[in-house]
Design a protein around this motif. Structure first.
Motif, short mmCIF file in Angstrom:
data_model
loop_
_atom_site.label_atom_id
_atom_site.label_comp_id
_atom_site.label_asym_id
_atom_site.label_seq_id
_atom_site.Cartn_x
_atom_site.Cartn_y
_atom_site.Cartn_z
N GLY A 109 9.41 -4.89 4.02
CA GLY A 109 8.49 -5.46 5.24
C GLY A 109 7.16 -5.51 4.87
O GLY A 109 6.77 -5.61 3.51
N GLU A 110 6.16 -5.66 5.87
CA GLU A 110 4.77 -5.74 5.52
C GLU A 110 4.11 -4.79 6.47
O GLU A 110 4.68 -4.48 7.54
CB GLU A 110 4.17 -7.17 5.40
CG GLU A 110 4.75 -7.95 4.32
CD GLU A 110 4.80 -9.39 4.38
OE1 GLU A 110 4.39 -9.85 5.46
OE2 GLU A 110 4.60 -10.13 3.43
N LEU A 111 2.88 -4.31 6.14
CA LEU A 111 2.01 -3.54 6.87
C LEU A 111 1.80 -4.32 8.49
O LEU A 111 1.61 -5.56 8.45
CB LEU A 111 0.56 -3.32 6.51
CG LEU A 111 0.51 -2.37 5.28
CD1 LEU A 111 -0.64 -2.18 4.65
CD2 LEU A 111 1.24 -1.02 5.77
N SER A 112 2.25 -3.60 9.50
CA SER A 112 2.09 -4.01 10.99
C SER A 112 1.98 -2.87 11.72
O SER A 112 3.06 -2.60 12.54
CB SER A 112 3.23 -5.10 11.25
OG SER A 112 3.26 -5.60 12.49
N PRO A 113 0.76 -2.24 11.83
CA PRO A 113 0.36 -1.39 12.86
C PRO A 113 0.84 -1.35 14.30
O PRO A 113 1.35 -0.53 14.77
CB PRO A 113 -0.88 -1.01 12.71
CG PRO A 113 -1.59 -1.90 11.48
CD PRO A 113 -0.57 -2.83 11.22
N GLY A 144 3.63 -12.23 1.11
CA GLY A 144 3.45 -13.45 1.81
C GLY A 144 1.99 -13.62 2.10
O GLY A 144 0.91 -12.69 1.93
N THR A 145 1.75 -14.84 2.56
CA THR A 145 0.40 -15.04 2.80
C THR A 145 -0.03 -15.10 4.27
O THR A 145 -1.18 -15.42 4.64
CB THR A 145 -0.16 -16.60 2.34
OG1 THR A 145 0.75 -17.40 2.95
CG2 THR A 145 0.18 -16.77 0.62
N THR A 146 0.74 -14.21 4.82
CA THR A 146 0.65 -14.11 6.57
C THR A 146 -0.65 -13.09 6.43
O THR A 146 -0.96 -12.25 5.38
CB THR A 146 1.68 -13.51 7.19
OG1 THR A 146 2.08 -12.33 6.78
CG2 THR A 146 2.60 -14.65 6.96
N VAL A 147 -0.97 -12.50 7.93
CA VAL A 147 -2.09 -11.68 7.87
C VAL A 147 -1.55 -10.44 7.45
O VAL A 147 -2.08 -9.44 6.61
CB VAL A 147 -2.56 -11.63 9.36
CG1 VAL A 147 -3.58 -10.54 9.63
CG2 VAL A 147 -3.18 -12.83 9.70
N THR A 152 -1.23 -6.15 3.37
CA THR A 152 -0.41 -5.18 2.43
C THR A 152 -0.77 -5.26 1.01
O THR A 152 -0.91 -4.45 0.23
CB THR A 152 1.06 -5.61 2.55
OG1 THR A 152 1.41 -5.59 3.93
CG2 THR A 152 2.06 -4.75 1.78
N ALA A 153 -1.15 -6.67 0.67
CA ALA A 153 -1.63 -6.88 -0.88
C ALA A 153 -2.97 -6.01 -1.00
O ALA A 153 -3.04 -5.49 -1.93
CB ALA A 153 -1.91 -8.13 -0.97
N HIS A 154 -3.84 -6.07 -0.08
CA HIS A 154 -5.18 -5.26 -0.28
C HIS A 154 -4.90 -3.88 -0.34
O HIS A 154 -5.66 -3.05 -1.14
CB HIS A 154 -6.27 -5.88 0.67
CG HIS A 154 -6.57 -7.12 0.62
ND1 HIS A 154 -7.39 -7.32 -0.16
CD2 HIS A 154 -6.38 -8.25 1.26
CE1 HIS A 154 -7.75 -8.56 -0.42
NE2 HIS A 154 -7.03 -9.41 0.43
#
Length: 200
Positions: A109-113, A144-147, A152-154
């Motif tokens: 997944g990716e960070l999504s508070p 991914g390049t989504t928000v 997540t990358a940062h």
């Protein structure tokens, strides 16, 4: 039309799959009951075996049937080079390219508070421990390049910098064989930013 309880239960079970609504689930259920009883039994056996036998690799979080997945177990893979991906499907895409010989870390997944997905849910505490271990020399970010992907990358970049580990990001842009007229502006802009020297 009212279904028998077992048929209704089967239809409802199929709707847990992504992209499968009630009508698609009904078609699947009917297909198995009409002409696919043996395939249905095999499907049930495979589901049961996978639900009981598949877990997450202790090192990279990919799917595995043992403590470590085959990639993490392989002595031929470079354990100092880690590619960060969002899903096991991303691992498969890299593996099919045949170009990457390092290991992976699968976020699932990716960070999504807003959805309750924070660093712990992505296993970033496990990644942080690995970074502090000193074995990793480079992280390749392939989120991914989504928000959510950028956030997540940062976050991972901060972890890696604290550990003194080099971070790179895969180039994103124009697909091979693609015509520029069909590529959107944001993709072209990213392709320009990620340009590199042209070599023969």
């Amino acid at each position: 039309m009212k279904h028998a309880p077992l048929v209704d239960q089967l239809i409802h079970a199929f709707t847990c799959l992504p992209g499968v609504g009630p009508r698609s689930a009904q078609r699947m259920a009917y297909a198995l009951l009409d002409r696919g009883r043996e395939q249905g039994r095999r499907l049930g056996d495979a589901l049961h075996a996978a639900m009981d036998g598949v877990q997450h690799c202790q090192r990279c979080r990919n799917y595995a049937e043992a403590e470590l997945c085959p990639i993490c177990e392989s002595p031929k893979r470079d354990a100092s080079l880690i590619c960060i991906v969002s899903t096991p499907a991303d691992v498969l895409a890299f593996e099919q390219s045949g170009e990457y010989l390092g290991q992976y870390f699968v976020l699932m997944g990716e960070l999504s508070p807003l959805d309750g997905i924070g660093p712990r849910e992505l296993g970033l505490d496990v990644l942080e421990q690995r970074l502090q271990g000193g074995e990793i020399r480079e992280l390749i970010l392939a989120t991914g390049t989504t928000v959510e992907g950028e956030a997540t990358a940062h976050y991972i970049l901060d972890l890696a910098q604290d550990a003194g580990v080099q971070v790179t990001r895969i180039a994103q842009g124009v697909p091979m064989g693609g015509d520029l007229e069909f590529v959107d502006g944001a993709t072209l802009a990213q392709a320009l930013r990620a340009r590199r020297p042209f070599e023969s």
